[in-house]
Design a protein around this motif. Sequence first.
Motif, PDB file in Angstrom:
ATOM      1  N   VAL A  22       0.829  -1.203   0.000  1.00 51.63           N
ATOM      2  CA  VAL A  22       0.000   0.000   0.000  1.00 51.63           C
ATOM      3  C   VAL A  22       0.866   1.258   0.000  1.00 51.63           C
ATOM      4  O   VAL A  22       0.402   2.342  -0.391  1.00 51.63           O
ATOM      5  CB  VAL A  22      -0.992  -0.027   1.197  1.00 51.63           C
ATOM      6  CG1 VAL A  22      -0.424   0.618   2.421  1.00 51.63           C
ATOM      7  CG2 VAL A  22      -2.303   0.632   0.811  1.00 51.63           C
ATOM      8  N   VAL A  27       0.598   9.040  -1.593  1.00 51.32           N
ATOM      9  CA  VAL A  27      -0.407  10.056  -1.295  1.00 51.32           C
ATOM     10  C   VAL A  27      -0.241  11.227  -2.267  1.00 51.32           C
ATOM     11  O   VAL A  27       0.816  11.854  -2.309  1.00 51.32           O
ATOM     12  CB  VAL A  27      -0.247  10.560   0.152  1.00 51.32           C
ATOM     13  CG1 VAL A  27      -1.131  11.750   0.409  1.00 51.32           C
ATOM     14  CG2 VAL A  27      -0.541   9.436   1.131  1.00 51.32           C
TER      15      VAL A  27
ATOM     16  N   ILE C  20      11.310  -0.032  11.764  1.00 48.81           N
ATOM     17  CA  ILE C  20      11.169   0.992  10.722  1.00 48.81           C
ATOM     18  C   ILE C  20      11.992   2.230  11.046  1.00 48.81           C
ATOM     19  O   ILE C  20      12.256   3.032  10.161  1.00 48.81           O
ATOM     20  CB  ILE C  20       9.702   1.400  10.414  1.00 48.81           C
ATOM     21  CG1 ILE C  20       8.993   2.003  11.610  1.00 48.81           C
ATOM     22  CG2 ILE C  20       8.913   0.250   9.835  1.00 48.81           C
ATOM     23  CD1 ILE C  20       7.638   2.613  11.256  1.00 48.81           C
ATOM     24  N   PHE C  83       0.474   3.922  21.212  1.00 43.60           N
ATOM     25  CA  PHE C  83       0.382   5.181  20.467  1.00 43.60           C
ATOM     26  C   PHE C  83       1.612   6.043  20.710  1.00 43.60           C
ATOM     27  O   PHE C  83       2.251   6.525  19.765  1.00 43.60           O
ATOM     28  CB  PHE C  83      -0.881   5.958  20.850  1.00 43.60           C
ATOM     29  CG  PHE C  83      -0.907   7.323  20.214  1.00 43.60           C
ATOM     30  CD1 PHE C  83      -1.190   7.463  18.871  1.00 43.60           C
ATOM     31  CD2 PHE C  83      -0.607   8.472  20.951  1.00 43.60           C
ATOM     32  CE1 PHE C  83      -1.184   8.706  18.260  1.00 43.60           C
ATOM     33  CE2 PHE C  83      -0.598   9.717  20.344  1.00 43.60           C
ATOM     34  CZ  PHE C  83      -0.892   9.840  18.998  1.00 43.60           C
ATOM     35  N   SER C  86       4.609   4.646  19.177  1.00 45.04           N
ATOM     36  CA  SER C  86       4.614   4.713  17.710  1.00 45.04           C
ATOM     37  C   SER C  86       5.191   6.029  17.204  1.00 45.04           C
ATOM     38  O   SER C  86       5.536   6.155  16.029  1.00 45.04           O
ATOM     39  CB  SER C  86       3.197   4.521  17.158  1.00 45.04           C
ATOM     40  OG  SER C  86       2.458   5.726  17.255  1.00 45.04           O
ATOM     41  N   LEU C  87       5.279   7.030  18.103  1.00 40.66           N
ATOM     42  CA  LEU C  87       5.865   8.313  17.703  1.00 40.66           C
ATOM     43  C   LEU C  87       7.394   8.292  17.806  1.00 40.66           C
ATOM     44  O   LEU C  87       8.058   9.238  17.374  1.00 40.66           O
ATOM     45  CB  LEU C  87       5.285   9.450  18.552  1.00 40.66           C
ATOM     46  CG  LEU C  87       3.776   9.663  18.392  1.00 40.66           C
ATOM     47  CD1 LEU C  87       3.306  10.782  19.301  1.00 40.66           C
ATOM     48  CD2 LEU C  87       3.408   9.982  16.953  1.00 40.66           C
ATOM     49  N   PHE C  90       9.349   8.910  14.551  1.00 36.65           N
ATOM     50  CA  PHE C  90       9.285  10.301  14.115  1.00 36.65           C
ATOM     51  C   PHE C  90      10.213  11.193  14.939  1.00 36.65           C
ATOM     52  O   PHE C  90      11.028  11.937  14.391  1.00 36.65           O
ATOM     53  CB  PHE C  90       7.838  10.817  14.208  1.00 36.65           C
ATOM     54  CG  PHE C  90       7.737  12.296  13.947  1.00 36.65           C
ATOM     55  CD1 PHE C  90       7.816  12.786  12.656  1.00 36.65           C
ATOM     56  CD2 PHE C  90       7.604  13.204  14.998  1.00 36.65           C
ATOM     57  CE1 PHE C  90       7.753  14.155  12.406  1.00 36.65           C
ATOM     58  CE2 PHE C  90       7.544  14.566  14.760  1.00 36.65           C
ATOM     59  CZ  PHE C  90       7.612  15.046  13.457  1.00 36.65           C
TER      60      PHE C  90
ATOM     61  N   VAL D  22       2.523   6.095  10.693  1.00 34.77           N
ATOM     62  CA  VAL D  22       3.401   7.118  11.251  1.00 34.77           C
ATOM     63  C   VAL D  22       4.448   7.562  10.224  1.00 34.77           C
ATOM     64  O   VAL D  22       5.005   8.661  10.341  1.00 34.77           O
ATOM     65  CB  VAL D  22       4.050   6.629  12.567  1.00 34.77           C
ATOM     66  CG1 VAL D  22       5.375   5.950  12.335  1.00 34.77           C
ATOM     67  CG2 VAL D  22       4.238   7.774  13.540  1.00 34.77           C
ATOM     68  N   LEU D  25       3.953  10.901   8.706  1.00 36.29           N
ATOM     69  CA  LEU D  25       4.476  12.036   9.477  1.00 36.29           C
ATOM     70  C   LEU D  25       5.922  12.235   9.051  1.00 36.29           C
ATOM     71  O   LEU D  25       6.855  11.829   9.736  1.00 36.29           O
ATOM     72  CB  LEU D  25       4.437  11.725  10.972  1.00 36.29           C
ATOM     73  CG  LEU D  25       3.199  12.097  11.775  1.00 36.29           C
ATOM     74  CD1 LEU D  25       3.377  11.630  13.213  1.00 36.29           C
ATOM     75  CD2 LEU D  25       2.966  13.607  11.765  1.00 36.29           C
ATOM     76  N   PHE D  43      -0.904  14.972  11.799  1.00 38.01           N
ATOM     77  CA  PHE D  43      -0.901  14.360  13.128  1.00 38.01           C
ATOM     78  C   PHE D  43      -2.324  14.062  13.607  1.00 38.01           C
ATOM     79  O   PHE D  43      -2.607  12.982  14.127  1.00 38.01           O
ATOM     80  CB  PHE D  43      -0.176  15.271  14.123  1.00 38.01           C
ATOM     81  CG  PHE D  43      -0.080  14.685  15.503  1.00 38.01           C
ATOM     82  CD1 PHE D  43       0.771  13.617  15.757  1.00 38.01           C
ATOM     83  CD2 PHE D  43      -0.848  15.176  16.543  1.00 38.01           C
ATOM     84  CE1 PHE D  43       0.869  13.053  17.022  1.00 38.01           C
ATOM     85  CE2 PHE D  43      -0.761  14.621  17.810  1.00 38.01           C
ATOM     86  CZ  PHE D  43       0.094  13.562  18.047  1.00 38.01           C
ATOM     87  N   TYR D  46      -3.694  11.198  11.909  1.00 39.51           N
ATOM     88  CA  TYR D  46      -3.020   9.999  12.439  1.00 39.51           C
ATOM     89  C   TYR D  46      -3.676   9.537  13.738  1.00 39.51           C
ATOM     90  O   TYR D  46      -3.979   8.347  13.904  1.00 39.51           O
ATOM     91  CB  TYR D  46      -1.531  10.292  12.666  1.00 39.51           C
ATOM     92  CG  TYR D  46      -0.779   9.176  13.328  1.00 39.51           C
ATOM     93  CD1 TYR D  46      -0.700   7.918  12.740  1.00 39.51           C
ATOM     94  CD2 TYR D  46      -0.140   9.361  14.548  1.00 39.51           C
ATOM     95  CE1 TYR D  46      -0.011   6.889  13.341  1.00 39.51           C
ATOM     96  CE2 TYR D  46       0.550   8.327  15.161  1.00 39.51           C
ATOM     97  CZ  TYR D  46       0.603   7.091  14.552  1.00 39.51           C
ATOM     98  OH  TYR D  46       1.283   6.068  15.159  1.00 39.51           O
ATOM     99  N   VAL D  47      -3.916  10.480  14.646  1.00 38.41           N
ATOM    100  CA  VAL D  47      -4.545  10.133  15.928  1.00 38.41           C
ATOM    101  C   VAL D  47      -5.916   9.495  15.694  1.00 38.41           C
ATOM    102  O   VAL D  47      -6.241   8.448  16.260  1.00 38.41           O
ATOM    103  CB  VAL D  47      -4.676  11.379  16.834  1.00 38.41           C
ATOM    104  CG1 VAL D  47      -5.470  11.047  18.085  1.00 38.41           C
ATOM    105  CG2 VAL D  47      -3.304  11.921  17.195  1.00 38.41           C
ATOM    106  N   PHE D  50      -5.489   6.026  14.241  1.00 40.93           N
ATOM    107  CA  PHE D  50      -4.960   5.118  15.263  1.00 40.93           C
ATOM    108  C   PHE D  50      -6.110   4.608  16.132  1.00 40.93           C
ATOM    109  O   PHE D  50      -6.211   3.407  16.419  1.00 40.93           O
ATOM    110  CB  PHE D  50      -3.924   5.847  16.121  1.00 40.93           C
ATOM    111  CG  PHE D  50      -3.070   4.930  16.960  1.00 40.93           C
ATOM    112  CD1 PHE D  50      -1.814   4.537  16.509  1.00 40.93           C
ATOM    113  CD2 PHE D  50      -3.501   4.459  18.187  1.00 40.93           C
ATOM    114  CE1 PHE D  50      -1.011   3.686  17.264  1.00 40.93           C
ATOM    115  CE2 PHE D  50      -2.704   3.608  18.953  1.00 40.93           C
ATOM    116  CZ  PHE D  50      -1.459   3.228  18.491  1.00 40.93           C
ATOM    117  N   PRO D  89      -3.873   3.762   5.922  1.00 45.00           N
ATOM    118  CA  PRO D  89      -2.718   4.662   5.849  1.00 45.00           C
ATOM    119  C   PRO D  89      -2.809   5.621   4.659  1.00 45.00           C
ATOM    120  O   PRO D  89      -2.462   6.797   4.776  1.00 45.00           O
ATOM    121  CB  PRO D  89      -1.521   3.711   5.685  1.00 45.00           C
ATOM    122  CG  PRO D  89      -1.968   2.428   6.290  1.00 45.00           C
ATOM    123  CD  PRO D  89      -3.442   2.351   6.001  1.00 45.00           C
ATOM    124  N   GLY D  93      -3.277   9.592   5.148  1.00 45.77           N
ATOM    125  CA  GLY D  93      -2.236  10.474   4.641  1.00 45.77           C
ATOM    126  C   GLY D  93      -2.805  11.525   3.696  1.00 45.77           C
ATOM    127  O   GLY D  93      -2.435  12.701   3.750  1.00 45.77           O
TER     128      GLY D  93
END
Lengths: 191, 191, 191, 191
Positions: A22, A27, C20, C83, C86-87, C90, D22, D25, D43, D46-47, D50, D89, D93
């Motif tokens: 994916v 995007v 990742i 959550f 998962s940041l 970044f 993520v 981001l 963000f 994303y929240v 999630f 995702p 995005g």
Amino acid sequence: MGKGRLEAFSDGVIAIIITIMVLELKVPHGADFAALQELLPVFCSYVLSFIYVGIFWNNHHHLLHASTVVDGRVLWANLHLLFWLSLVPFTTGWMGENQFAPLPVALYGAMLFMSAIAYTMLEKALIVCNPSDAVVTMALTKERKGIASAVMYLLAVPAAFLHVWLSFILYVLVAILWFLPDRRIEARFKS
Amino acid sequence: MGKGRLEAFSDGVIAIIITIMVLELKVPHGADFAALQELLPVFCSYVLSFIYVGIFWNNHHHLLHASTVVDGRVLWANLHLLFWLSLVPFTTGWMGENQFAPLPVALYGAMLFMSAIAYTMLEKALIVCNPSDAVVTMALTKERKGIASAVMYLLAVPAAFLHVWLSFILYVLVAILWFLPDRRIEARFKS
Amino acid sequence: MGKGRLEAFSDGVIAIIITIMVLELKVPHGADFAALQELLPVFCSYVLSFIYVGIFWNNHHHLLHASTVVDGRVLWANLHLLFWLSLVPFTTGWMGENQFAPLPVALYGAMLFMSAIAYTMLEKALIVCNPSDAVVTMALTKERKGIASAVMYLLAVPAAFLHVWLSFILYVLVAILWFLPDRRIEARFKS
Amino acid sequence: MGKGRLEAFSDGVIAIIITIMVLELKVPHGADFAALQELLPVFCSYVLSFIYVGIFWNNHHHLLHASTVVDGRVLWANLHLLFWLSLVPFTTGWMGENQFAPLPVALYGAMLFMSAIAYTMLEKALIVCNPSDAVVTMALTKERKGIASAVMYLLAVPAAFLHVWLSFILYVLVAILWFLPDRRIEARFKS
């Protein structure tokens, strides 16, 4: 050796393969229908590959379910299958990126053919270390489907240079062939 | 402490490592053979690393299979091994991206050497908390292979600056060494 | 409700997070030492985060090991922890990309602080549905370490604007604090 | 057929979906607040996603927990659900990248609607092969919530073209609806 970790590792790899595809759906910056439309070939090849990886996972699931033990040869035969499947995101992306140009479509068929061969090798390795009725029966029941798929994948390679839609039709046909539920197998292996 | 979650977590990390490497195979925009040819060095280094990660997973699988319990030291020794393995996608990509230039090829060897050291440390940590026959036997049976591999990885680092193919031959040799099935071990641990 | 799937899902998410992060180590085009040197800050922040995620996984592993059942509240408390974790990729990437500039270093501390809070909430949710001795003991044994870490993360946020190395020292201190094996806990929970 | 591998594979796919989001981001090059502020819409989406993926995982977990066996139809119904979730995702995005423009927000609703339909189909497939009390009760208990969610997702699609905040409010409402613990179900299925 138990089969638990082999199943877990294969599940992990196949789950990642089916999901990172994916990421090829980049995007777009625009927020209109035109931006979506440009993604259509990439999306179509994504759907096709999702179904194919799903079919391989399904068959892998049934095959391992019928087996009891695994040995070193099975571990490598399984990694060999995972190797060819790991190329799915690449060939899928290449096919979508180039609006189903002949060479990517042919390569897609070649990769599916190699996966089918690798699957058969895994089947044979499992039969050697599980000479029980269950795996052999499983292999035999799906034998015709397996051979038909391999032949169609192989035909799809030169067909792509004749007309790309010929290959595409072959791919869809194989998908339908496997998608149809195989009640015989389930009846036999219901536990 | 049971070993189930350690195996599951390691399987997850190794499955991701072996699969995200394919993301380095960037989908080319052209749809001809020339576009594929440019990817050849990246593809070759992908194949090599796939085999190496497969070897490490295989050995990890056998080692944990022979163990019964794990402790905090094993958890960290295992994370240490996973750390070095997690660099495989980077070093593989760097090697492929630069058509096997000396420095990336040397770094590849250094990373494999560190992984081999980390594997030996994990082995030792497992022997400490499983002072049983099985893990010790496993470690001893593979000891010579392990030392030979580590030496060859280490030799491959300076060799890359002499001639890159020397290192490459060493890497392929180690892969063959491990790829050959070790019937002795399986005979002993068949359960 | 059994805890098996909660563990499996958490293992999956944490395995992906830890792996990742390496994608932020972008493969450089040059093949010399200078190209590697530029990656040094990204690499250092990768190593730090690898250790932190390892610490969280380790603690999560021990905590769930001491628990027997989970309920809906635990599922959500666990997702809340995942959550914040998962940041990590970044914030790690941002810190490395900007050679440890004050704001990214402060954000890194804030994210670790939120993860520590989320971990405590998960601990509390587990104690509610496992009012047994094991989880309570586990929570109490690690309580001081937990509070010390949270305080140090919080201090690291303003410290980053004074001098970035102050925060960095705090992060390394916390890592050492958890890295040191906690023999008391293992002695108690050895099964 | 046991449900173990179906759960493991689904956990893998959902864990990857929730984590690769993520990667949208993108690490900014600047190290100031302005750089962070630009990421705010990404963000926020994303929240939201999630939480949604967490809700689906939660429900999937409860549903499979209540089931005993699975058949081929369930495997495909499950893959169908994972397909729609795998688009999260991308739609997340796209929504974030375009500061919640109408079309991406509408597509987000359409994708959630399709996921809800796929979930219902999985539920029905599980009831067919587990005609026991547990799955049926589970399905009935959550039936009203499920229908309400599907209707709200569907309403959110045209609402996005009226005013984007209408859809957003609908999405947040559905999330709250599921987030609230459902004590009745847990009381019944506590094991």
